[in-house]
Design a protein around this motif. Structure first.
Motif, PDB file in Angstrom:
ATOM      1  N   TRP A 146      47.554 108.332  53.226  1.00  0.00           N
ATOM      2  CA  TRP A 146      48.849 107.787  52.820  1.00  0.00           C
ATOM      3  C   TRP A 146      48.685 106.406  52.185  1.00  0.00           C
ATOM      4  O   TRP A 146      47.705 105.704  52.444  1.00  0.00           O
ATOM      5  N   PRO A 147      49.648 106.018  51.331  1.00  0.00           N
ATOM      6  CA  PRO A 147      49.599 104.691  50.699  1.00  0.00           C
ATOM      7  C   PRO A 147      49.877 103.601  51.730  1.00  0.00           C
ATOM      8  O   PRO A 147      50.815 103.722  52.526  1.00  0.00           O
ATOM      9  N   TYR A 148      49.057 102.568  51.708  1.00  0.00           N
ATOM     10  CA  TYR A 148      49.269 101.457  52.640  1.00  0.00           C
ATOM     11  C   TYR A 148      50.334 100.532  52.061  1.00  0.00           C
ATOM     12  O   TYR A 148      50.206 100.058  50.925  1.00  0.00           O
ATOM     13  N   PRO A 149      51.402 100.256  52.820  1.00  0.00           N
ATOM     14  CA  PRO A 149      52.483  99.410  52.290  1.00  0.00           C
ATOM     15  C   PRO A 149      52.066  97.941  52.237  1.00  0.00           C
ATOM     16  O   PRO A 149      51.862  97.302  53.266  1.00  0.00           O
ATOM     17  N   CYS A 150      51.905  97.428  51.040  1.00  0.00           N
ATOM     18  CA  CYS A 150      51.509  96.025  50.894  1.00  0.00           C
ATOM     19  C   CYS A 150      51.806  95.558  49.474  1.00  0.00           C
ATOM     20  O   CYS A 150      52.006  96.368  48.562  1.00  0.00           O
ATOM     21  N   THR A 151      51.831  94.257  49.306  1.00  0.00           N
ATOM     22  CA  THR A 151      51.949  93.678  47.968  1.00  0.00           C
ATOM     23  C   THR A 151      50.607  93.830  47.266  1.00  0.00           C
ATOM     24  O   THR A 151      49.567  93.491  47.846  1.00  0.00           O
ATOM     25  N   PRO A 152      50.574  94.350  46.051  1.00  0.00           N
ATOM     26  CA  PRO A 152      49.288  94.565  45.368  1.00  0.00           C
ATOM     27  C   PRO A 152      48.473  93.273  45.264  1.00  0.00           C
ATOM     28  O   PRO A 152      48.976  92.263  44.756  1.00  0.00           O
ATOM     29  N   PRO A 153      47.243  93.266  45.770  1.00  0.00           N
ATOM     30  CA  PRO A 153      46.389  92.076  45.651  1.00  0.00           C
ATOM     31  C   PRO A 153      46.128  91.732  44.189  1.00  0.00           C
ATOM     32  O   PRO A 153      45.931  92.624  43.357  1.00  0.00           O
ATOM     33  N   ILE A 154      46.116  90.436  43.892  1.00  0.00           N
ATOM     34  CA  ILE A 154      45.932  90.013  42.497  1.00  0.00           C
ATOM     35  C   ILE A 154      44.522  89.472  42.244  1.00  0.00           C
ATOM     36  O   ILE A 154      44.156  89.221  41.099  1.00  0.00           O
ATOM     37  N   SER A 186      47.013  94.754  41.712  1.00  0.00           N
ATOM     38  CA  SER A 186      47.812  94.181  40.626  1.00  0.00           C
ATOM     39  C   SER A 186      47.063  94.323  39.300  1.00  0.00           C
ATOM     40  O   SER A 186      45.829  94.296  39.259  1.00  0.00           O
ATOM     41  N   LYS A 187      47.809  94.458  38.221  1.00  0.00           N
ATOM     42  CA  LYS A 187      47.178  94.545  36.898  1.00  0.00           C
ATOM     43  C   LYS A 187      46.407  93.275  36.559  1.00  0.00           C
ATOM     44  O   LYS A 187      45.488  93.293  35.734  1.00  0.00           O
ATOM     45  N   ASN A 188      46.784  92.173  37.204  1.00  0.00           N
ATOM     46  CA  ASN A 188      46.087  90.906  36.952  1.00  0.00           C
ATOM     47  C   ASN A 188      44.672  90.902  37.536  1.00  0.00           C
ATOM     48  O   ASN A 188      43.860  90.048  37.188  1.00  0.00           O
ATOM     49  N   TYR A 189      44.390  91.840  38.438  1.00  0.00           N
ATOM     50  CA  TYR A 189      43.093  91.865  39.118  1.00  0.00           C
ATOM     51  C   TYR A 189      41.971  92.161  38.119  1.00  0.00           C
ATOM     52  O   TYR A 189      40.988  91.438  38.029  1.00  0.00           O
ATOM     53  N   SER A 192      43.996  95.701  34.091  1.00  0.00           N
ATOM     54  CA  SER A 192      44.559  97.041  33.897  1.00  0.00           C
ATOM     55  C   SER A 192      44.776  97.665  35.270  1.00  0.00           C
ATOM     56  O   SER A 192      44.457  97.068  36.299  1.00  0.00           O
ATOM     57  N   ASP A 193      45.317  98.887  35.289  1.00  0.00           N
ATOM     58  CA  ASP A 193      45.623  99.550  36.562  1.00  0.00           C
ATOM     59  C   ASP A 193      44.341  99.929  37.304  1.00  0.00           C
ATOM     60  O   ASP A 193      43.454 100.578  36.743  1.00  0.00           O
ATOM     61  N   HIS A 194      44.265  99.540  38.572  1.00  0.00           N
ATOM     62  CA  HIS A 194      43.175  99.930  39.467  1.00  0.00           C
ATOM     63  C   HIS A 194      43.752 100.125  40.863  1.00  0.00           C
ATOM     64  O   HIS A 194      44.810  99.576  41.188  1.00  0.00           O
ATOM     65  N   TYR A 195      43.060 100.894  41.673  1.00  0.00           N
ATOM     66  CA  TYR A 195      43.505 101.072  43.057  1.00  0.00           C
ATOM     67  C   TYR A 195      42.292 101.224  43.976  1.00  0.00           C
ATOM     68  O   TYR A 195      41.163 101.443  43.516  1.00  0.00           O
TER      69      TYR A 195
END
Length: 497
Positions: A146-154, A186-189, A192-195
């Motif tokens: 499941w997705p972990y609920p958090c603010t995307p790390p930058i 975050s896209k700033n990481y 572009s999109d990463h997970y």
């Protein structure tokens, strides 16, 4: 005057005589307790057999007791969770991730209809001091992926803060002890999109190499057996079942001495001996090029493992110096040794042992430190510690945990260290590049530091998890990891590379 070769042979004979006399002394010392314990051991074996019959009838399913190499991780005071993660380019597809897990891990069956990876559908139970696997009736994949609920790390710092937060959360009770969490970056990481796919496994289910191999088996587009070269396979491969009769006899002879030595051997320094809080900090170093380390290895006629261990040793010396404390003469580390190879077919079992490595803290050059490390590692490879460890571990869960738990409390190494070699080529998930593949080892009892040396796609990372009762300042952890990386620079400078 004796030649160097004769002197070497004489020293070897003296060492053999020393170990023989020590082994004989402790065998005589423990002879009566060992003889008296044999009927007790037989009684435990018979009791466990009938307990298995009772539990099979009670639960209406075939009960499998957890083997010693797996059950030993239930005896620890810390929650023994292995963490491995992938950073993948793109946007996560939850349904695709769950389908991959279902099709490759939780649903495959053997020819007899049993689940291939039954441990992923089983909970760990204990009865009368014996641990066993119990297959759950209502397994729900959604509770594990499941997705972990958090603010995307930058940035890296926020990612490690999030990994630290997750690593300090207890596993859910009443369900199989593994999770796969999805964290969107975050896209700033990276621009572009990463997970992130974060795998959390209880060590009783499998060891670190197997856990990471399962992660690769599930999410890599190309099978890991094709990604790992045959040369890497041969370097990593060891078979614990192939022990000569002579080594077996020698191991049995030295078991009492070895166990006594392990219990008496206690580190006392600022990194070990405090009461642990159980709260961990997780950090990683900047990457080091594997090619650079290989050049150092080739020039010095050592191994990649020797070079990386010497970097950790140098970082230890630097840490004691910076903290302005008197460094101990030596610091002990438990080196994890796996009998898996990353390119093997995935399986769920612990095929690992450990040896105790001594980091000597005397001041010397980086090159001298490397050669000392190489010399000690060469000696360790010829000793009988691994067969002895395997013999001792095999007794776990044959006798009740109340009797095997006590000796575990005496293990007193400053940290645990594991070296994991992943594929050294670009890897993909659904055609998207996998940017990073790494993990953290758990802490064992009073040992509150775990260091993982992980190489992937030509890069090496030093990953560290530390109990905050030992180091609570993130900057100190980062400084330690930076010292490991800087040691590679110092070696190159000394070797004029």
């Amino acid at each position: 005057m004796a030649t160097r070769k004769q002197q070497f042979k004489m020293n070897q004979c003296l060492k053999s005589l020393k170990y023989f006399m020590l082994g004989l002394f402790f065998d005589v010392l423990y002879f009566l307790p060992i003889i008296l314990s044999l009927p007790l051991l037989l009684m435990f074996v018979l009791f466990r057999y009938f307990l298995g019959i009772y539990l099979t009838i009670k639960h209406r399913q075939k009960i499998h007791f957890i083997p010693g190499p797996d059950a030993i991780f239930l005896l620890n005071t810390n929650e023994m969770i292995i963490h491995g993660f992938l950073i993948i380019k793109g946007v996560p597809d939850l349904q695709d991730i769950r389908n991959r897990v279902k099709n490759t891990l939780t649903n495959p069956t053997n020819a007899d209809g049993s689940f291939k990876y039954a441990r992923l559908r089983s909970v760990m139970k204990t009865s009368c001091g014996f641990a066993y696997w119990l297959l759950v009736d209502s397994f729900c994949l959604e509770n594990h992926v499941w997705p972990y609920p958090c603010t995307p790390p930058i940035n890296e710092n926020e990612l490690y803060q999030m990994l630290t937060q997750i690593s300090n959360e207890f596993m859910p009770i009443g369900q199989p002890s593994w999770l796969i969490n999805i964290l969107t970056l975050s896209k700033n990481y990276y621009g572009s999109d990463h997970y992130v796919l974060l795998l959390r496994f209880h060590h009783t289910i499998t060891d670190a190499v197997s856990a990471l191999r399962l992660l690769a088996h599930c999410f890599f587009d190309t099978g890991i057996d094709k990604l790992m070269s045959s040369r890497s396979y041969l370097k990593l491969r060891k078979n614990p079942n192939k022990i000569s009769l002579l080594k077996l006899v020698q191991s049995m002879f030295l078991v009492p001495y070895y166990l006594t030595k392990q219990m008496v051997q206690q580190d006392r320094n600022i990194l070990h001996g405090r009461r642990l809080s159980g709260i961990k900090l997780c950090r990683m170093s900047t990457p080091v090029s594997l090619d650079r380390v290989k050049i150092i290895k080739a020039v010095t006629d050592t191994t990649v493992n020797d070079v990386l261990l010497s970097c950790v040793g140098a970082a230890l010396k630097a840490h004691f110096k910076t903290e302005e404390v008197v460094a101990p003469r030596k610091v002990h580390a438990a080196l994890a040794v796996t009998f898996h190879a990353m390119r093997d077919e995935p399986e769920l079992k612990n095929k690992c042992s450990s040896v105790t490595f001594k980091f000597r803290m005397e001041t010397c050059s980086s090159l001298a430190n490397l050669m000392n490390t190489h010399k000690q590692m060469t000696k360790l490879k010829t000793k009988l510690f691994l067969p002895i460890n395997l013999m001792c571990v095999s007794l776990v869960n044959i006798i009740p945990s109340c009797l095997t738990w006590f000796p575990m409390r005496f293990i007193g190494t400053t940290f645990i260290l594991s070296n994991v070699a992943g594929p050294q080529v670009p890897c993909y998930n659904n055609g998207n590049i996998i940017v990073r593949f790494a993990g953290f080892v758990p802490h064992i009892n009073r040992t509150g530091i775990g260091i993982t040396l992980f190489s992937f796609n030509g890069k090496i990372y030093f990953a560290m998890s530390v109990d905050d009762a030992i180091i609570s300042n993130v900057k100190i952890v980062d400084r330690f990891l930076n010292s490991c990386v800087q040691e590679v620079d110092k070696l190159e400078k000394e070797l004029v590379l």
